[in-house]
Scaffold this motif. Structure first.
Motif, mmCIF file in Angstrom:
data_model
loop_
_atom_site.group_PDB
_atom_site.id
_atom_site.type_symbol
_atom_site.label_atom_id
_atom_site.label_comp_id
_atom_site.label_asym_id
_atom_site.label_seq_id
_atom_site.Cartn_x
_atom_site.Cartn_y
_atom_site.Cartn_z
ATOM 1 N N ILE A 278 5.401 -7.902 6.956
ATOM 2 C CA ILE A 278 6.253 -7.227 5.981
ATOM 3 C C ILE A 278 7.013 -6.127 6.727
ATOM 4 O O ILE A 278 6.428 -5.349 7.479
ATOM 5 C CB ILE A 278 5.409 -6.598 4.843
ATOM 6 N N THR A 279 8.317 -6.102 6.503
ATOM 7 C CA THR A 279 9.124 -5.077 7.166
ATOM 8 C C THR A 279 9.203 -3.842 6.277
ATOM 9 O O THR A 279 9.656 -3.924 5.136
ATOM 10 C CB THR A 279 10.560 -5.616 7.412
ATOM 11 N N TYR A 280 8.743 -2.727 6.799
ATOM 12 C CA TYR A 280 8.849 -1.469 6.061
ATOM 13 C C TYR A 280 9.974 -0.639 6.668
ATOM 14 O O TYR A 280 9.926 -0.308 7.850
ATOM 15 C CB TYR A 280 7.545 -0.668 6.131
ATOM 16 N N ASN A 281 10.975 -0.369 5.876
ATOM 17 C CA ASN A 281 12.021 0.541 6.347
ATOM 18 C C ASN A 281 12.362 1.499 5.206
ATOM 19 O O ASN A 281 11.797 1.409 4.115
ATOM 20 C CB ASN A 281 13.252 -0.245 6.824
ATOM 21 N N ALA A 282 13.294 2.402 5.491
ATOM 22 C CA ALA A 282 13.615 3.430 4.485
ATOM 23 C C ALA A 282 14.062 2.768 3.183
ATOM 24 O O ALA A 282 13.668 3.194 2.094
ATOM 25 C CB ALA A 282 14.713 4.330 5.034
ATOM 26 N N TYR A 283 14.836 1.680 3.282
ATOM 27 C CA TYR A 283 15.355 1.028 2.084
ATOM 28 C C TYR A 283 14.230 0.394 1.273
ATOM 29 O O TYR A 283 14.113 0.608 0.066
ATOM 30 C CB TYR A 283 16.389 -0.040 2.462
#
Lengths: 228, 113
Positions: free
Chosen positions: A198-203
């Protein structure tokens, strides 16, 4: 074999384009891939962005929640004879390259439902608070639904046609994730988990559920279990 | 005494609403009877408070006012629960409506193409 990818979307104009761009057109063992985006009452340009792609869009005139949007998409693709249904989030968190691994057990005929799990891979990218809350969710689900999974709130899933038609989603909002697990047990479906990143970024952090919201979801699920 | 008169006026107003709603068919017989008895009960407790003491003693509570408060809290919680269930049911109906509209709209477009 007809594969349908169902993506519920609510105000995702910034990222849904890149998700749709990356979706596979061809996959081994699959004759056709249809993508269905359920625009869940977005107030931004999500509909416009989606319409610029060769995908099917279903428009909820008002926002009804992710569970409701998923059910709309699944109902539609079942009516159009999809053999395998993959669901994924519109915020770009789910790596579309993993779709191939996700559908493999269904293609092989060994399982009816395949659940993506972020805890079967390197967990280091998961924020600590989120990891803790998700682990609590796992314990909660083991007690309430009696299903042994490592990741309870992962929207990256694959269903066989038979499984998708048996699973009844009643919860309109986020509690549908626990409800799906419940339905897997109730309908005695064969399930497995596959590792996904799972990619966690600010968005995605602004779009995703807050850790506190997870507790609200749990309460909603408990009340639903009592009242239904 | 003033409070008793004010409450009686309020009860009279509520009862008039109950009668109107029963007459125009938006309230069933069961609802009409329950609400009428409830508000008439309020009047009895208001003008003959000893009744509440008798009732309280029977269920093992010291004062009539305490018994009324306890029962009111339970009734309010029950009312909130019933409202929650009703609201959930309305929400589900709304979702069904929105879903059917989305699918029908899509199918109409598919047929056009």
């Amino acid at each position: 074999m007809k594969l349908a990818i169902v993506i519920p979307a609510f105000n995702e104009e910034r990222v849904i384009g890149s998700v749709l761009k990356q979706l596979p057109r061809k996959l081994p063992g699959i004759d056709s891939v249809d993508t269905v985006v359920v625009n869940d009452g977005s107030t931004d340009n999500t509909e416009k962005v989606v319409n610029s792609f060769d995908v099917i869009i279903l428009n909820h005139i008002i926002n009804r929640g992710q569970g409701a949007a998923l059910k709309t998409g699944i109902e539609y693709v079942l009516q159009h004879d999809a053999d395998i249904i993959v669901t994924l989030d519109a915020d770009g968190q789910h790596p579309v390259d993993d779709i191939e691994h996700l559908i493999a057990p269904i293609l092989a005929g060994t399982h009816d439902v395949v659940l993506g799990s972020r805890f079967l891979k390197d967990e280091s990218n998961i924020p600590p608070l989120r990891r803790g809350v998700l682990k609590l969710g796992v314990i909660f689900t083991r007690i309430l639904s009696r299903i042994k999974v490592t990741d309870t709130h992962n929207g990256f899933r694959a269903f066989s046609q038979d499984a998708a038609s048996k699973i009844k989603i009643v919860q309109d909002r986020m509690a549908h994730a626990s409800e799906i697990l419940d339905e897997i047990v109730l309908n005695k479906l064969r399930y497995t988990e596959v590792p996904v990143t799972i990619t966690y970024n600010a968005y995605s952090r602004t779009k995703g559920q807050s850790s506190f919201a997870m507790f609200k979801i749990a309460m909603k699920f408990i009340i639903a279990k009592i009242t239904h | 005494m003033i409070i008793k008169i004010l409450v009686t006026m309020f009860v009279a107003f509520v009862l008039s609403r109950v009668i109107f709603r029963y007459r125009d068919g938006s309230m069933g017989v069961a609802g009409f009877l329950i609400w009428t008895l409830l508000w008439l009960g309020v009047e009895v407790f208001l003008w003959v408070p000893q009744v509440s003491d008798l009732f309280a003693h029977k269920i093992g509570i010291g004062r009539g006012v305490d018994a009324l408060v306890y029962i009111s809290i339970i009734a309010l919680f029950y009312g909130a629960f019933k409202l929650y269930i009703k609201l959930e049911s309305v929400e589900h109906d709304l979702t069904k409506f929105v879903r059917n509209l989305a699918i029908k709209d899509r199918e109409a477009k598919d047929h056009k193409q």
